[in-house]
Design a protein around this motif. Sequence first.
Motif, PDB file in Angstrom:
ATOM      1  N   ALA A  55       0.829  -1.208   0.000  1.00 28.80           N
ATOM      2  CA  ALA A  55       0.000   0.000   0.000  1.00 28.80           C
ATOM      3  C   ALA A  55       0.861   1.255   0.000  1.00 28.80           C
ATOM      4  CB  ALA A  55      -0.930  -0.008   1.212  1.00 28.80           C
ATOM      5  N   LEU A  56       1.933   1.255   0.775  1.00 27.63           N
ATOM      6  CA  LEU A  56       2.811   2.421   0.859  1.00 27.63           C
ATOM      7  C   LEU A  56       3.685   2.583  -0.376  1.00 27.63           C
ATOM      8  CD1 LEU A  56       3.807   2.022   4.606  1.00 27.63           C
ATOM      9  CD2 LEU A  56       2.575   3.966   3.643  1.00 27.63           C
ATOM     10  N   SER A  57       3.769   1.541  -1.184  1.00 31.97           N
ATOM     11  CA  SER A  57       4.550   1.630  -2.417  1.00 31.97           C
ATOM     12  C   SER A  57       3.782   2.354  -3.522  1.00 31.97           C
ATOM     13  CB  SER A  57       4.931   0.222  -2.899  1.00 31.97           C
ATOM     14  OG  SER A  57       5.795  -0.406  -1.954  1.00 31.97           O
ATOM     15  N   ASP A  58       2.486   2.518  -3.331  1.00 31.21           N
ATOM     16  CA  ASP A  58       1.664   3.240  -4.311  1.00 31.21           C
ATOM     17  C   ASP A  58       1.843   4.737  -4.084  1.00 31.21           C
ATOM     18  OD1 ASP A  58      -0.172   4.310  -6.007  1.00 31.21           O
ATOM     19  OD2 ASP A  58      -1.916   3.282  -5.160  1.00 31.21           O
ATOM     20  N   ARG A  59       2.548   5.391  -4.978  1.00 27.77           N
ATOM     21  CA  ARG A  59       2.860   6.816  -4.797  1.00 27.77           C
ATOM     22  C   ARG A  59       1.951   7.724  -5.628  1.00 27.77           C
ATOM     23  NH1 ARG A  59       7.934   6.503  -2.182  1.00 27.77           N
ATOM     24  NH2 ARG A  59       7.804   4.506  -1.107  1.00 27.77           N
ATOM     25  N   SER A  60       0.842   7.202  -6.093  1.00 30.26           N
ATOM     26  CA  SER A  60      -0.100   8.040  -6.843  1.00 30.26           C
ATOM     27  C   SER A  60      -0.687   9.105  -5.927  1.00 30.26           C
ATOM     28  CB  SER A  60      -1.227   7.187  -7.423  1.00 30.26           C
ATOM     29  OG  SER A  60      -2.239   8.020  -7.970  1.00 30.26           O
ATOM     30  N   LEU A  61      -0.762  10.332  -6.434  1.00 33.35           N
ATOM     31  CA  LEU A  61      -1.328  11.445  -5.670  1.00 33.35           C
ATOM     32  C   LEU A  61      -2.727  11.827  -6.150  1.00 33.35           C
ATOM     33  CD1 LEU A  61       1.794  13.776  -5.328  1.00 33.35           C
ATOM     34  CD2 LEU A  61       0.786  12.332  -3.565  1.00 33.35           C
ATOM     35  N   GLU A  62      -3.310  11.006  -7.016  1.00 33.87           N
ATOM     36  CA  GLU A  62      -4.628  11.331  -7.563  1.00 33.87           C
ATOM     37  C   GLU A  62      -5.671  11.449  -6.447  1.00 33.87           C
ATOM     38  OE1 GLU A  62      -7.882   9.607 -10.809  1.00 33.87           O
ATOM     39  OE2 GLU A  62      -5.937   8.618 -10.529  1.00 33.87           O
ATOM     40  N   ARG A  63      -5.691  10.465  -5.555  1.00 37.08           N
ATOM     41  CA  ARG A  63      -6.658  10.501  -4.457  1.00 37.08           C
ATOM     42  C   ARG A  63      -6.364  11.675  -3.517  1.00 37.08           C
ATOM     43  NH1 ARG A  63      -7.698   5.670  -0.030  1.00 37.08           N
ATOM     44  NH2 ARG A  63      -9.551   6.585   0.942  1.00 37.08           N
ATOM     45  N   THR A  64      -5.095  11.925  -3.299  1.00 35.30           N
ATOM     46  CA  THR A  64      -4.701  13.039  -2.430  1.00 35.30           C
ATOM     47  C   THR A  64      -5.226  14.364  -2.961  1.00 35.30           C
ATOM     48  OG1 THR A  64      -2.687  11.897  -1.724  1.00 35.30           O
ATOM     49  CG2 THR A  64      -2.725  14.285  -1.479  1.00 35.30           C
ATOM     50  N   GLU A  65      -5.072  14.582  -4.267  1.00 34.63           N
ATOM     51  CA  GLU A  65      -5.537  15.835  -4.861  1.00 34.63           C
ATOM     52  C   GLU A  65      -7.050  15.965  -4.756  1.00 34.63           C
ATOM     53  OE1 GLU A  65      -3.563  18.079  -5.544  1.00 34.63           O
ATOM     54  OE2 GLU A  65      -1.656  17.033  -5.731  1.00 34.63           O
ATOM     55  N   LEU A  66      -7.763  14.860  -4.881  1.00 31.79           N
ATOM     56  CA  LEU A  66      -9.216  14.895  -4.737  1.00 31.79           C
ATOM     57  C   LEU A  66      -9.607  15.281  -3.312  1.00 31.79           C
ATOM     58  CD1 LEU A  66     -10.280  11.711  -6.765  1.00 31.79           C
ATOM     59  CD2 LEU A  66     -10.639  14.115  -7.396  1.00 31.79           C
ATOM     60  N   ILE A  67      -8.890  14.729  -2.329  1.00 35.24           N
ATOM     61  CA  ILE A  67      -9.180  15.047  -0.928  1.00 35.24           C
ATOM     62  C   ILE A  67      -8.906  16.522  -0.652  1.00 35.24           C
ATOM     63  CG2 ILE A  67      -8.435  14.646   1.448  1.00 35.24           C
ATOM     64  CD1 ILE A  67      -7.915  11.725   0.640  1.00 35.24           C
ATOM     65  N   LEU A  68      -7.786  17.031  -1.131  1.00 36.96           N
ATOM     66  CA  LEU A  68      -7.440  18.436  -0.898  1.00 36.96           C
ATOM     67  C   LEU A  68      -8.454  19.364  -1.568  1.00 36.96           C
ATOM     68  CD1 LEU A  68      -3.564  18.268  -1.351  1.00 36.96           C
ATOM     69  CD2 LEU A  68      -4.818  18.676   0.785  1.00 36.96           C
ATOM     70  N   ALA A  69      -8.897  18.998  -2.767  1.00 33.63           N
ATOM     71  CA  ALA A  69      -9.892  19.821  -3.459  1.00 33.63           C
ATOM     72  C   ALA A  69     -11.211  19.829  -2.699  1.00 33.63           C
ATOM     73  CB  ALA A  69     -10.100  19.304  -4.881  1.00 33.63           C
ATOM     74  N   LEU A  70     -11.599  18.668  -2.172  1.00 33.96           N
ATOM     75  CA  LEU A  70     -12.848  18.589  -1.395  1.00 33.96           C
ATOM     76  C   LEU A  70     -12.749  19.411  -0.126  1.00 33.96           C
ATOM     77  CD1 LEU A  70     -15.653  17.324  -1.000  1.00 33.96           C
ATOM     78  CD2 LEU A  70     -14.520  15.426   0.178  1.00 33.96           C
ATOM     79  N   CYS A  71     -11.600  19.338   0.547  1.00 32.22           N
ATOM     80  CA  CYS A  71     -11.415  20.112   1.779  1.00 32.22           C
ATOM     81  C   CYS A  71     -11.512  21.610   1.511  1.00 32.22           C
ATOM     82  CB  CYS A  71     -10.066  19.774   2.410  1.00 32.22           C
ATOM     83  SG  CYS A  71      -9.982  18.138   3.161  1.00 32.22           S
ATOM     84  N   GLN A  72     -10.931  22.040   0.394  1.00 32.20           N
ATOM     85  CA  GLN A  72     -10.997  23.468   0.062  1.00 32.20           C
ATOM     86  C   GLN A  72     -12.424  23.884  -0.274  1.00 32.20           C
ATOM     87  OE1 GLN A  72      -8.321  24.621  -3.052  1.00 32.20           O
ATOM     88  NE2 GLN A  72      -8.765  26.793  -2.841  1.00 32.20           N
ATOM     89  N   GLU A  73     -13.129  23.038  -1.010  1.00 27.41           N
ATOM     90  CA  GLU A  73     -14.502  23.357  -1.411  1.00 27.41           C
ATOM     91  C   GLU A  73     -15.432  23.409  -0.207  1.00 27.41           C
ATOM     92  OE1 GLU A  73     -18.170  21.317  -3.928  1.00 27.41           O
ATOM     93  OE2 GLU A  73     -16.133  20.529  -4.099  1.00 27.41           O
ATOM     94  N   LYS A  74     -15.288  22.470   0.723  1.00 27.55           N
ATOM     95  CA  LYS A  74     -16.196  22.365   1.860  1.00 27.55           C
ATOM     96  C   LYS A  74     -15.688  23.102   3.094  1.00 27.55           C
ATOM     97  CE  LYS A  74     -18.865  19.463  -0.393  1.00 27.55           C
ATOM     98  NZ  LYS A  74     -20.207  19.850  -0.858  1.00 27.55           N
ATOM     99  N   ASN A  75     -14.521  23.736   3.007  1.00 26.26           N
ATOM    100  CA  ASN A  75     -13.948  24.439   4.152  1.00 26.26           C
ATOM    101  C   ASN A  75     -13.767  23.485   5.345  1.00 26.26           C
ATOM    102  OD1 ASN A  75     -12.834  26.688   5.416  1.00 26.26           O
ATOM    103  ND2 ASN A  75     -14.785  27.308   6.320  1.00 26.26           N
TER     104      ASN A  75
END
Length: 227
Positions: A55-75
Amino acid sequence: MSQLRYWVWLASVDGVRTISLCRVLEHFGGAMEAYFAPEERLSELEDLSPQERRALSDRSLERTELILALCQEKNIRILTLHDAAGREFGRAVTQWCIIDLAVRKAIDLNTVIGPCTDTLVDAPSPTEKPRKVMGITPQHVMEHRVVYSDIDFNRHVNTMRYINMMFDMLPIEQLTAIRPVRLDIHFMHECRYGQTLTVGYEQRDGLSLFEVSNGEEAAVRAALEWR
């Protein structure tokens, strides 16, 4: 944002125990360092299971960017407080209001709740209901002049500086006792650079009560519970 991105990546990896995440942080020195470390270095952590290493070998940031975008949108503000063993030792809940900048007064949220309904989530609060902190009768009082190191970029007193002022009123024996605490703090008015503040402290029924005034009105009240 760059550092935050890697913290969110690490926290959102599926199938990795909290204690294992703590081991990763301790071993590599930070989330960004863990992200950029060669995958083979994960074998240095003997406590990790094969599934956790994959799991830690997966370095994709796609999910991370989605989470950050949601956090910004929803404050959304995410606070996590765990020790090195993965044990939770702190929780925080903040309550916010909408301010009418023209009159600097809070707006009745019922008048604007319609457009904000998609930001409401059905989730239990991780802490007890906020405690009301009314006027206190100070047993001890000190003055504090607001200086440069106290303020934020708006020249208002920084939140942590208020807490420091309050804790400075307490006996060292109380501060060094190893006991969990609960802090309720109410911000009512702003305190600004150059003002002389009065900090009052009262001990009542197991609570340390505080009131910070700016010479004209009570600006901040707080209650600190020792358990």
